[in-house]
Scaffold this motif. Structure first.
Motif, PDB file in Angstrom:
ATOM      1  N   ALA A  36      40.702  54.923  51.938  1.00 33.08           N
ATOM      2  CA  ALA A  36      39.717  53.996  51.399  1.00 33.08           C
ATOM      3  C   ALA A  36      39.313  54.362  49.978  1.00 33.08           C
ATOM      4  O   ALA A  36      38.797  53.537  49.236  1.00 33.08           O
ATOM      5  N   ASP A  37      39.572  55.629  49.564  1.00 37.59           N
ATOM      6  CA  ASP A  37      39.221  56.053  48.211  1.00 37.59           C
ATOM      7  C   ASP A  37      40.032  55.319  47.156  1.00 37.59           C
ATOM      8  O   ASP A  37      39.583  55.175  46.021  1.00 37.59           O
ATOM      9  N   THR A  38      41.238  54.867  47.509  1.00 34.27           N
ATOM     10  CA  THR A  38      42.098  54.216  46.529  1.00 34.27           C
ATOM     11  C   THR A  38      41.856  52.718  46.444  1.00 34.27           C
ATOM     12  O   THR A  38      42.409  52.056  45.591  1.00 34.27           O
ATOM     13  N   LEU A  39      41.023  52.165  47.329  1.00 31.26           N
ATOM     14  CA  LEU A  39      40.764  50.726  47.321  1.00 31.26           C
ATOM     15  C   LEU A  39      39.710  50.393  46.288  1.00 31.26           C
ATOM     16  O   LEU A  39      38.701  51.086  46.172  1.00 31.26           O
ATOM     17  N   PRO A  40      39.905  49.333  45.525  1.00 34.26           N
ATOM     18  CA  PRO A  40      38.858  48.933  44.586  1.00 34.26           C
ATOM     19  C   PRO A  40      37.624  48.430  45.330  1.00 34.26           C
ATOM     20  O   PRO A  40      37.706  47.976  46.476  1.00 34.26           O
ATOM     21  N   ALA A  41      36.497  48.503  44.687  1.00 34.13           N
ATOM     22  CA  ALA A  41      35.239  48.102  45.310  1.00 34.13           C
ATOM     23  C   ALA A  41      35.265  46.624  45.687  1.00 34.13           C
ATOM     24  O   ALA A  41      34.712  46.236  46.713  1.00 34.13           O
ATOM     25  N   SER A  42      35.911  45.792  44.884  1.00 41.44           N
ATOM     26  CA  SER A  42      35.953  44.360  45.187  1.00 41.44           C
ATOM     27  C   SER A  42      36.722  44.083  46.473  1.00 41.44           C
ATOM     28  O   SER A  42      36.365  43.190  47.236  1.00 41.44           O
ATOM     29  N   TYR A  43      37.770  44.866  46.740  1.00 46.61           N
ATOM     30  CA  TYR A  43      38.529  44.694  47.975  1.00 46.61           C
ATOM     31  C   TYR A  43      37.667  45.072  49.178  1.00 46.61           C
ATOM     32  O   TYR A  43      37.632  44.366  50.181  1.00 46.61           O
ATOM     33  N   ALA A  44      36.953  46.177  49.079  1.00 46.14           N
ATOM     34  CA  ALA A  44      36.085  46.614  50.174  1.00 46.14           C
ATOM     35  C   ALA A  44      34.976  45.592  50.415  1.00 46.14           C
ATOM     36  O   ALA A  44      34.644  45.280  51.559  1.00 46.14           O
ATOM     37  N   ALA A  45      34.410  45.037  49.346  1.00 42.38           N
ATOM     38  CA  ALA A  45      33.355  44.026  49.490  1.00 42.38           C
ATOM     39  C   ALA A  45      33.913  42.765  50.134  1.00 42.38           C
ATOM     40  O   ALA A  45      33.260  42.153  50.982  1.00 42.38           O
ATOM     41  N   THR A  46      35.114  42.361  49.744  1.00 48.55           N
ATOM     42  CA  THR A  46      35.743  41.179  50.321  1.00 48.55           C
ATOM     43  C   THR A  46      36.002  41.379  51.807  1.00 48.55           C
ATOM     44  O   THR A  46      35.759  40.479  52.612  1.00 48.55           O
ATOM     45  N   MET A  47      36.469  42.551  52.187  1.00 47.34           N
ATOM     46  CA  MET A  47      36.726  42.827  53.599  1.00 47.34           C
ATOM     47  C   MET A  47      35.427  42.840  54.395  1.00 47.34           C
ATOM     48  O   MET A  47      35.386  42.371  55.523  1.00 47.34           O
ATOM     49  N   LYS A  48      34.351  43.357  53.807  1.00 49.99           N
ATOM     50  CA  LYS A  48      33.062  43.348  54.493  1.00 49.99           C
ATOM     51  C   LYS A  48      32.584  41.908  54.699  1.00 49.99           C
ATOM     52  O   LYS A  48      32.088  41.552  55.767  1.00 49.99           O
ATOM     53  N   GLN A  49      32.748  41.068  53.670  1.00 50.63           N
ATOM     54  CA  GLN A  49      32.361  39.663  53.791  1.00 50.63           C
ATOM     55  C   GLN A  49      33.180  38.965  54.865  1.00 50.63           C
ATOM     56  O   GLN A  49      32.656  38.147  55.626  1.00 50.63           O
ATOM     57  N   ARG A  50      34.448  39.286  54.951  1.00 53.15           N
ATOM     58  CA  ARG A  50      35.303  38.677  55.974  1.00 53.15           C
ATOM     59  C   ARG A  50      34.872  39.102  57.373  1.00 53.15           C
ATOM     60  O   ARG A  50      34.868  38.299  58.296  1.00 53.15           O
ATOM     61  N   ARG A  51      34.522  40.380  57.528  1.00 58.46           N
ATOM     62  CA  ARG A  51      34.070  40.850  58.843  1.00 58.46           C
ATOM     63  C   ARG A  51      32.771  40.164  59.249  1.00 58.46           C
ATOM     64  O   ARG A  51      32.600  39.754  60.400  1.00 58.46           O
TER      65      ARG A  51
END
Length: 109
Positions: free
Chosen positions: A21-36
């Motif tokens: 997860a350290d290599t994922l950009p913050a926007s990707y993590a935020a998008t995945m959270k929104q999807r969940r």
């Protein structure tokens, strides 16, 4: 012969082979959270949408007895008319909300 790179786009170049997860950009993590969150809300509303329809079915005889209906009247009024009433309210409401969703920003709706 052309060699294709199959490295995921979220993987940084300096950490080849790492998918933490350290290599994922913050926007990707935020998008995945929104999807969940969206998926959880969708499942919750879908579950609750039809929850009331199974409440009346096992109790039709008791409801008919309470209102003094005979068997035919029970089937017509409780089995058919109420379902049609929900449908007749739901159809215009879904058209209205669908049209509003197309023209109004989702936070305002």
């Amino acid at each position: 012969e052309q060699i294709m790179d199959h490295t995921p786009i979220y993987q940084s170049e300096h950490n080849e082979g790492s998918t933490t997860a350290d290599t994922l950009p913050a926007s990707y993590a935020a998008t995945m959270k929104q999807r969940r969150v969206a998926t959880a809300l969708y499942l919750l509303t879908t579950s609750l949408l039809f929850a009331d329809q199974n409440l009346m079915s096992p109790n039709l005889s008791a409801i008919a007895e309470e209102f003094g209906f005979d068997d035919n009247t029970r089937d017509k009024k409780l089995g058919g008319d109420i379902a049609i009433a929900f449908f007749m309210v739901g159809v215009p409401a879904s058209f209205l909300v669908g049209c509003l969703a197309d023209v109004i920003h989702k936070r305002s709706l």
